[in-house]
Design an enzyme around this catalytic site. Structure first.
Site, PDB file in Angstrom:
ATOM      1  N   ASP A 139      67.407  63.510  47.921  1.00  0.00           N
ATOM      2  CA  ASP A 139      68.058  62.421  47.190  1.00  0.00           C
ATOM      3  C   ASP A 139      68.757  62.877  45.913  1.00  0.00           C
ATOM      4  OD1 ASP A 139      68.789  59.751  46.989  1.00  0.00           O
ATOM      5  OD2 ASP A 139      67.053  59.215  45.766  1.00  0.00           O
ATOM      6  N   CYS A 193      65.557  47.783  66.783  1.00  0.00           N
ATOM      7  CA  CYS A 193      65.617  46.500  66.070  1.00  0.00           C
ATOM      8  C   CYS A 193      65.714  45.314  67.032  1.00  0.00           C
ATOM      9  CB  CYS A 193      66.816  46.479  65.116  1.00  0.00           C
ATOM     10  SG  CYS A 193      66.579  47.440  63.601  1.00  0.00           S
ATOM     11  N   CYS A 196      65.960  41.112  66.398  1.00  0.00           N
ATOM     12  CA  CYS A 196      65.338  40.726  65.125  1.00  0.00           C
ATOM     13  C   CYS A 196      66.345  40.792  63.979  1.00  0.00           C
ATOM     14  CB  CYS A 196      64.157  41.632  64.827  1.00  0.00           C
ATOM     15  SG  CYS A 196      63.338  41.286  63.250  1.00  0.00           S
ATOM     16  N   CYS A 199      65.109  41.126  58.317  1.00  0.00           N
ATOM     17  CA  CYS A 199      65.526  41.762  57.063  1.00  0.00           C
ATOM     18  C   CYS A 199      66.786  41.113  56.505  1.00  0.00           C
ATOM     19  CB  CYS A 199      65.743  43.262  57.274  1.00  0.00           C
ATOM     20  SG  CYS A 199      66.991  43.698  58.508  1.00  0.00           S
ATOM     21  N   CYS A 203      66.912  38.603  52.581  1.00  0.00           N
ATOM     22  CA  CYS A 203      67.597  39.066  51.374  1.00  0.00           C
ATOM     23  C   CYS A 203      67.927  37.901  50.445  1.00  0.00           C
ATOM     24  CB  CYS A 203      68.878  39.815  51.747  1.00  0.00           C
ATOM     25  SG  CYS A 203      69.772  40.437  50.305  1.00  0.00           S
ATOM     26  N   CYS A 219      72.986  43.824  46.029  1.00  0.00           N
ATOM     27  CA  CYS A 219      71.601  44.225  46.308  1.00  0.00           C
ATOM     28  C   CYS A 219      70.786  44.261  45.013  1.00  0.00           C
ATOM     29  CB  CYS A 219      71.610  45.586  46.984  1.00  0.00           C
ATOM     30  SG  CYS A 219      69.968  46.297  47.251  1.00  0.00           S
ATOM     31  N   CYS A 246      63.673  46.137  44.914  1.00  0.00           N
ATOM     32  CA  CYS A 246      63.347  44.970  45.736  1.00  0.00           C
ATOM     33  C   CYS A 246      62.838  45.469  47.075  1.00  0.00           C
ATOM     34  CB  CYS A 246      64.590  44.096  45.926  1.00  0.00           C
ATOM     35  SG  CYS A 246      64.333  42.648  46.990  1.00  0.00           S
ATOM     36  N   CYS A 249      63.591  43.123  52.140  1.00  0.00           N
ATOM     37  CA  CYS A 249      64.091  43.441  53.482  1.00  0.00           C
ATOM     38  C   CYS A 249      63.197  44.451  54.180  1.00  0.00           C
ATOM     39  CB  CYS A 249      65.540  43.922  53.433  1.00  0.00           C
ATOM     40  SG  CYS A 249      65.803  45.506  52.599  1.00  0.00           S
ATOM     41  N   CYS A 253      59.810  43.548  57.802  1.00  0.00           N
ATOM     42  CA  CYS A 253      60.064  44.205  59.085  1.00  0.00           C
ATOM     43  C   CYS A 253      58.799  44.208  59.948  1.00  0.00           C
ATOM     44  CB  CYS A 253      60.543  45.630  58.859  1.00  0.00           C
ATOM     45  SG  CYS A 253      60.844  46.548  60.391  1.00  0.00           S
TER      46      CYS A 253
END
Length: 357
Positions: A139, A193, A196, A199, A203, A219, A246, A249, A253
């Site tokens: 990152d 996914c 579904c 998520c 939000c 976001c 946050c 989302c 899941c």
């Protein structure tokens, strides 16, 4: 008759060593650039969805794939460490006295922990293959860890654009090692996914213009961490009591039911004072106190002013008249962004006399 021990392949020994170093997910992908991933990146940037994260646009050509960054790379080793929480990340929603800090930031800074383990794994790999060249990333470089993790079979990028694992849910810190070694790749992970959309609907700020596409400008994680100026008023009430990141989302899941906090790296165990921190204590932080409190935490990087700005938004949303005096004092803060957030919050809070009526 003596049984001859089976010689493990380099890839098998690599996986074993990675797990010894604290990684719960390990996979290998070819280092070749993927034109589709590159196209999606450029479309996302062209739409302006990266907001003021100019560093994503500045090195877009390098970011689009491993060999765009390092042409000699042949393989990518994708790795993940678990930070699965013990408790429901949404439990403090609407609490008038407490603030919400994203699960990933409640423990030690993952950059330090993951990078240390990546370097140890890289050293081990060089001992096995002295001619190998390697680069490690967590990152802090133009590397698309999530698409690479998907290509290496760690999981898939869900409709919220984050990595989802069948074994670890949404709770993986990702790192990568690029190498000149030609390692046997794993199969890419298929998308699980299905139909579904939990998520997307969870939000608070409608940050998903479509599935698999995030508009960072909307976001809450971006607004409370990356965004440096005043938070746009249209999002302030939706932020609620979230003061750093946050989890909404991620937390909703269904794949999280398979995640086990026992797999969490112990470095990411939450600090008791960050699980449910009191807003009044956070609003009182001056610069020195902020730096001392968040030493070794990813929160430290946003600085006191941005952090207190976030706390003031939460205070304004709390309806808690007991915070009014503190908020009023911060309208005189030396930082204008903090002072403006305090004025907004003060206008939202009832006075002590109004509360008693």
């Amino acid at each position: 008759m003596v049984n001859t021990p089976v010689t493990l392949s380099l890839e098998e020994r690599l996986r074993a060593k990675a797990r010894e170093l604290g990684f719960v997910a390990v996979g290998i992908a070819p280092a070749a650039d993927d034109p589709l991933r590159a196209q999606r990146l450029h479309e996302w940037l062209a739409a302006g969805f990266h907001g003021n994260m100019g560093w994503m646009e500045d090195r877009a050509e390098v970011r689009q794939g491993p060999q765009s960054m390092w042409p000699e790379a042949k393989s990518v080793i994708a790795l993940g460490m678990s930070y699965a929480p013990d408790t429901d990340p949404l439990a403090l929603e609407g609490d008038a006295e407490r603030a919400r800090i994203s699960v990933y930031a409640q423990g030690r800074d993952y950059h330090d922990t993951v990078k240390k383990a990546l370097k140890a794994l890289a050293r081990w790999l060089c001992e096995q293959e002295p001619a190998a060249q390697l680069k490690v990333f967590v990152d802090t470089a133009p590397v698309m860890e999530k698409p690479l993790g998907e290509a290496a079979g760690l999981g898939w990028q869900g409709k919220h654009t984050n990595m989802v694992s069948r074994e670890h849910g949404n709770w993986l810190f990702l790192g990568a090692i690029y190498t000149t070694l030609e390692l046997a790749p794993d199969a890419p992970h298929e998308d699980r996914c299905g139909s579904c959309t939990a998520c997307q609907t969870a939000c608070p700020t409608d940050a998903f213009p479509q599935t698999y596409r995030l508009d960072a400008r909307r976001c809450i994680s971006y607004l409370t961490i990356e965004h440096k100026g005043p938070i746009p008023e249209e999002f302030r009430e939706a932020i609620g009591n979230r003061i750093y990141g946050c989890d909404d989302c991620l937390a909703v899941c269904p794949w999280n039911k398979f995640a086990d906090s026992a797999a969490r790296n112990r470095a990411f165990a939450p600090r008791e004072d960050l699980v449910a921190p009191r807003l009044d204590e956070l609003l009182a932080l001056e610069d020195a106190g902020f730096r001392a409190k968040f030493s070794g935490s990813p929160i430290k990087r946003i600085g006191r002013n941005r952090f207190v700005r976030n706390c003031l938004i939460a205070a304004g949303n709390s309806g808690n008249a007991a915070l009014t005096e503190q908020v009023a004092a911060l309208t005189q803060d030396a930082d204008e962004v903090v002072a403006e957030a305090a004025r907004w919050a003060l206008g939202k809070l009832p006075s002590s006399s109004e509360e008693g009526q």
